[in-house]
Design an enzyme around this catalytic site. Structure first.
Site, PDB file in Angstrom:
ATOM      1  CB  SER A   1      59.381  22.840  68.707  1.00 37.10           C
ATOM      2  OG  SER A   1      58.228  22.571  67.933  1.00 37.10           O
TER       3      SER A   1
ATOM      4  CE1 TYR B   1      60.023  17.791  70.886  1.00 35.70           C
ATOM      5  CE2 TYR B   1      58.366  19.262  69.962  1.00 35.70           C
ATOM      6  CZ  TYR B   1      59.672  18.805  70.017  1.00 35.70           C
ATOM      7  OH  TYR B   1      60.624  19.375  69.205  1.00 35.70           O
TER       8      TYR B   1
END
Length: 302
Positions: free
Chosen positions: A175, A188
């Site tokens: 990501s 995350y």
């Protein structure tokens, strides 16, 4: 010794010029694509979201076999049936990649039932979407086990055979938050930054391993259930990526043997800005774009 040292200093910039020129030419001329017809692909988190689209994309491009790993059998069954209807051999195994023993056990089962895996796609991930102080300790550990350590275990399970065959590819669906963290997703962001370092080290470690390479994909916010509810300030200016787009570009990168892919291409500017702007300016960008508060409306799944 001195002449050897001076020679290296002269050759090095010439090598850099050659490699940059080669890369520039490669952006203009169509690259040679890897043939997938003999490849067996394993996708973690393959039952839904980007994982399901990756399975479709690999099948459409002629992959020989596709193996799906995940935790939800219903989703795995649905995706497996869809891929089989496309004419591609497909199998699924229920596996929590955050569980080391389970990964090694399922990897053995895959080798016995399906055969050697030559393309491993580490796609499985979880997000809890909370600040550090609001996060449960077990939830924080789960993110690290699945998003980061899970890639250690899957890679250790399948890479040795790839090296023996001199044919393999490790793919990490990461990501852009690995490079630019946001509030409200500390678990995350941390796990993705760690996974990025893992892949950077792994990619360099494979330089002298013929036939085996790696690809790291860093997409912007993607319209899947995982980040449902996440909102930026200017959604028309910063629209979420479609999962099918991420899947298509990822398989492109595999076939072109591209080591790093940021999606969309404008995310490359992020790296430049982070290296030249002062912290106060970067903070203002977060406020202006809405990434500072984008997780306030988060409703996604883990």
């Amino acid at each position: 010794m001195v002449w050897k040292w001076l020679g290296a200093l002269v050759v090095f910039p010439l090598q850099m010029i050659y490699l940059v020129t080669k890369a520039a030419v490669g952006m203009v001329l169509p690259p040679k694509l890897r043939d997938l017809s003999r490849e067996s692909v394993l996708i973690t988190g393959g039952g839904r979201g980007i994982g399901r689209h990756l399975a479709r994309e690999f099948a459409e491009r002629g992959a020989r076999k596709i193996v799906l790993w995940g935790r939800t059998e219903k989703c795995l069954k649905e995706t497996t049936e869809e891929i089989r209807q496309m004419g591609t051999e497909c199998h699924y195994f229920i596996c929590d990649v955050g569980n080391r023993e389970e990964v090694y056990q399922m990897a053995k089962a895959v080798r016995e039932k399906v055969g050697d895996i030559t393309i491993l796609v580490n796609n499985a991930a979880v997000v809890h979407g909370k600040s550090l102080m609001d996060s449960d300790d077990d939830a924080l550990l789960k993110s690290q086990h699945v998003n980061t350590l899970g890639q250690f275990w899957t890679t250790k399970a399948f890479l040795p055979r790839m090296l023996e065959l001199q044919n393999g590819h490790i793919v990490c669906l990461n990501s852009v938050l690995a490079l630019s963290a946001i509030p409200g997703a500390i678990d995350y962001c941390t796990s993705k930054a760690s996974a990025f370092a893992f892949m950077e080290s792994l990619t360099l470690g494979l330089l002298d391993c013929p036939g085996v390479s790696a690809t790291t994909v860093l997409p912007f916010h993607t319209s899947t259930e995982m980040f449902q509810g996440m909102r930026v300030r200017f959604p028309n200016l910063f629209p979420p990526l479609k999962p099918e787009t991420v899947a298509r570009r990822t398989v492109d990168a595999v076939q072109q043997n591209q080591a790093l892919l940021l999606l969309p291409w404008t995310m490359n500017i992020l790296i430049i800005l982070k290296s030249i702007l002062p912290q106060a300016a970067l903070e203002e960008i977060h406020r202006f774009s809405g990434t500072y508060t984008c997780m306030n409306t988060f409703k996604g799944r883990t």
